[in-house]
Design a protein around this motif. Structure first.
Motif, PDB file in Angstrom:
ATOM      1  N   ARG A  75       0.804  -1.215   0.000  1.00 21.90           N
ATOM      2  CA  ARG A  75       0.000   0.000   0.000  1.00 21.90           C
ATOM      3  C   ARG A  75       0.844   1.276   0.000  1.00 21.90           C
ATOM      4  N   ASN A  79       0.786   4.221  -2.884  1.00 19.21           N
ATOM      5  CA  ASN A  79       0.437   5.613  -2.597  1.00 19.21           C
ATOM      6  C   ASN A  79       1.530   6.570  -3.070  1.00 19.21           C
ATOM      7  N   ARG A 230      -9.579  -8.556   9.088  1.00 20.35           N
ATOM      8  CA  ARG A 230      -9.658  -9.215   7.787  1.00 20.35           C
ATOM      9  C   ARG A 230      -8.971 -10.565   7.806  1.00 20.35           C
ATOM     10  N   LYS A 241     -19.593  -4.870   5.303  1.00 20.27           N
ATOM     11  CA  LYS A 241     -19.443  -3.438   5.017  1.00 20.27           C
ATOM     12  C   LYS A 241     -20.417  -3.013   3.927  1.00 20.27           C
ATOM     13  N   ALA A 249     -17.705   0.081  10.546  1.00 18.22           N
ATOM     14  CA  ALA A 249     -16.774   1.173  10.880  1.00 18.22           C
ATOM     15  C   ALA A 249     -16.660   1.377  12.378  1.00 18.22           C
ATOM     16  N   THR A 252     -14.131  -1.576  13.459  1.00 15.70           N
ATOM     17  CA  THR A 252     -12.790  -1.675  12.883  1.00 15.70           C
ATOM     18  C   THR A 252     -12.515  -0.458  12.023  1.00 15.70           C
ATOM     19  N   GLY A 253     -11.335   0.088  12.166  1.00 16.25           N
ATOM     20  CA  GLY A 253     -10.939   1.245  11.371  1.00 16.25           C
ATOM     21  C   GLY A 253     -10.094   0.864  10.179  1.00 16.25           C
ATOM     22  N   ASP A 254     -10.110  -0.399   9.789  1.00 17.56           N
ATOM     23  CA  ASP A 254      -9.283  -0.895   8.690  1.00 17.56           C
ATOM     24  C   ASP A 254      -9.779  -0.314   7.366  1.00 17.56           C
ATOM     25  N   LYS A 255      -8.986   0.545   6.759  1.00 10.32           N
ATOM     26  CA  LYS A 255      -9.384   1.191   5.512  1.00 10.32           C
ATOM     27  C   LYS A 255      -9.229   0.270   4.303  1.00 10.32           C
ATOM     28  N   LEU A 256      -8.620  -0.899   4.487  1.00 16.71           N
ATOM     29  CA  LEU A 256      -8.429  -1.819   3.370  1.00 16.71           C
ATOM     30  C   LEU A 256      -9.649  -2.711   3.122  1.00 16.71           C
ATOM     31  N   LYS A 258     -12.854  -3.665   1.609  1.00 19.32           N
ATOM     32  CA  LYS A 258     -13.581  -3.225   0.422  1.00 19.32           C
ATOM     33  C   LYS A 258     -15.028  -3.692   0.507  1.00 19.32           C
ATOM     34  N   SER A 259     -15.925  -2.794   0.253  1.00 22.24           N
ATOM     35  CA  SER A 259     -17.357  -3.102   0.290  1.00 22.24           C
ATOM     36  C   SER A 259     -17.754  -3.844  -0.983  1.00 22.24           C
TER      37      SER A 259
END
Length: 334
Positions: A75, A79, A230, A241, A249, A252-256, A258-259
């Motif tokens: 990641r 970025n 995950r 999600k 949310a 878990t604050g895991d931004k990875l 995917k909905s």
């Protein structure tokens, strides 16, 4: 549309809530090829056009199912690779050096990932043929080096998103997990990474209880209480999600995450460099989950048997549930 491959039979629940053939997204991790070579081989097979998205991402456009993606599965580098840099900026020079160092490390440890769009299930034979093309081009998988903790993940679309259906999949997967795990023969390095952890025992006991028939909010809350990560062999967070993003949310604050309206099956290794290996091996094992989930009387009986097995305490060490599964709870005894 190609002729369906007989190595990929369809599950009993074949259509989604809209009445269309269910789809499956496929993710393959590998190395041995650089990103442009991997993208070129895949695009040539798929008759797609390669478009660079960043220094570490390529998009393959032209498939009627949607875009394929080739990316470095790291990641931070992705970025950095998306940022615009000014050559004369000293800060950017420092950043570039750091990026080069990360890239050098990543070349040895971080896989490239080929990600398909959601493919109709009758196109999975194409994935196997693509795997052969990549193998012949030099792709390497899990067993090539000790550090290669590479997996093959696939995302079967749900036939519907009713709590009863989702719970049936969870119950079936838990009942068959020992057998699936034995069949997958997971690489030790992947086991140590904790990317494919089993569900906690307390949660398994709750779910396989035949009386466990929660509504959707309770099902999601129970899952998040014991699995706010995950790192599960069957990751339900993308589905949950999709259904209830605020509840997920909050846990878990895991931004990875995917909905998407799919299950996320993470267990199999990617042994792309081994002749004869292909997605059909894991797919046909996964179909046992599909068939058990769709057969309510057999599923309830299996849950009762597994519950009894777990309640034997030390006595259960005298019998192997994976073997009992093989002899009694598959569609056909092996």
């Amino acid at each position: 549309m190609t002729t369906p491959d007989t190595a990929f039979p369809l599950p009993p629940w074949r259509t989604n809530a809209k009445g269309n053939l269910r789809r499956v997204g496929v993710e393959l991790e590998m190395n041995g090829l650089d990103i442009d070579r991997l993208a070129a081989v895949a695009a040539n097979f798929l008759e797609c056009k390669v478009e660079p998205s960043s220094r570490y991402e390529r998009t393959l456009r032209g498939d009627p199912a949607g875009d394929w993606v080739v990316e470095l599965d790291f990641r931070l580098l992705k970025n950095m690779g998306r940022e615009q840099r000014m050559e004369e900026d000293l800060g950017d020079e420092i950043k570039s050096s750091a990026e080069d160092l990360l890239k050098w490390v990543a070349d040895s440890l971080v896989p490239l990932e080929l990600v398909s769009p959601p493919l109709p299930m009758d196109r999975l034979g194409e994935v196997n043929k693509l795997i052969v093309e990549l193998r012949e081009a030099g792709a390497k998988g899990t067993t090539d080096r000790v550090a290669n903790a590479f997996g093959m993940q696939f995302n079967p679309e749900m036939p519907d998103t009713e709590a009863e259906t989702i719970c049936a999949y969870l119950k079936a997967f838990m009942c068959l997990y020992d057998w699936l795990n034995a069949r997958a023969n997971i690489n030790m390095t992947r086991k140590l990474t904790s990317y494919v952890d089993p569900f906690p025992a307390v949660y398994v006991r709750q779910v396989i209880n035949p009386a466990y028939r929660p509504n959707l909010p309770t099902l999601i809350s129970d899952y998040l209480r014991d699995n706010p990560t995950r790192n599960r062999a069957l990751d339900m967070l993308p589905l949950f999600k999709h259904l209830d993003p605020h509840r997920v949310a909050a846990h878990t604050g895991d931004k990875l995450i995917k909905s998407r309206p799919t299950l996320h099956y993470r267990l199999p290794d990617c042994r792309i460099d081994q002749p004869g290996w292909g997605m059909h091996l894991a797919w046909n094992d996964w179909l046992e989950v599909e068939y058990l989930a769709a057969d309510a009387p057999r599923l309830e009986a299996c849950c009762r048997a597994y519950s009894e097995h777990l309640e034997r305490g030390v006595g259960r060490l005298l019998s192997r549930w994976a073997e009992e599964t093989r002899r009694h709870w598959l569609r056909k005894a092996e």
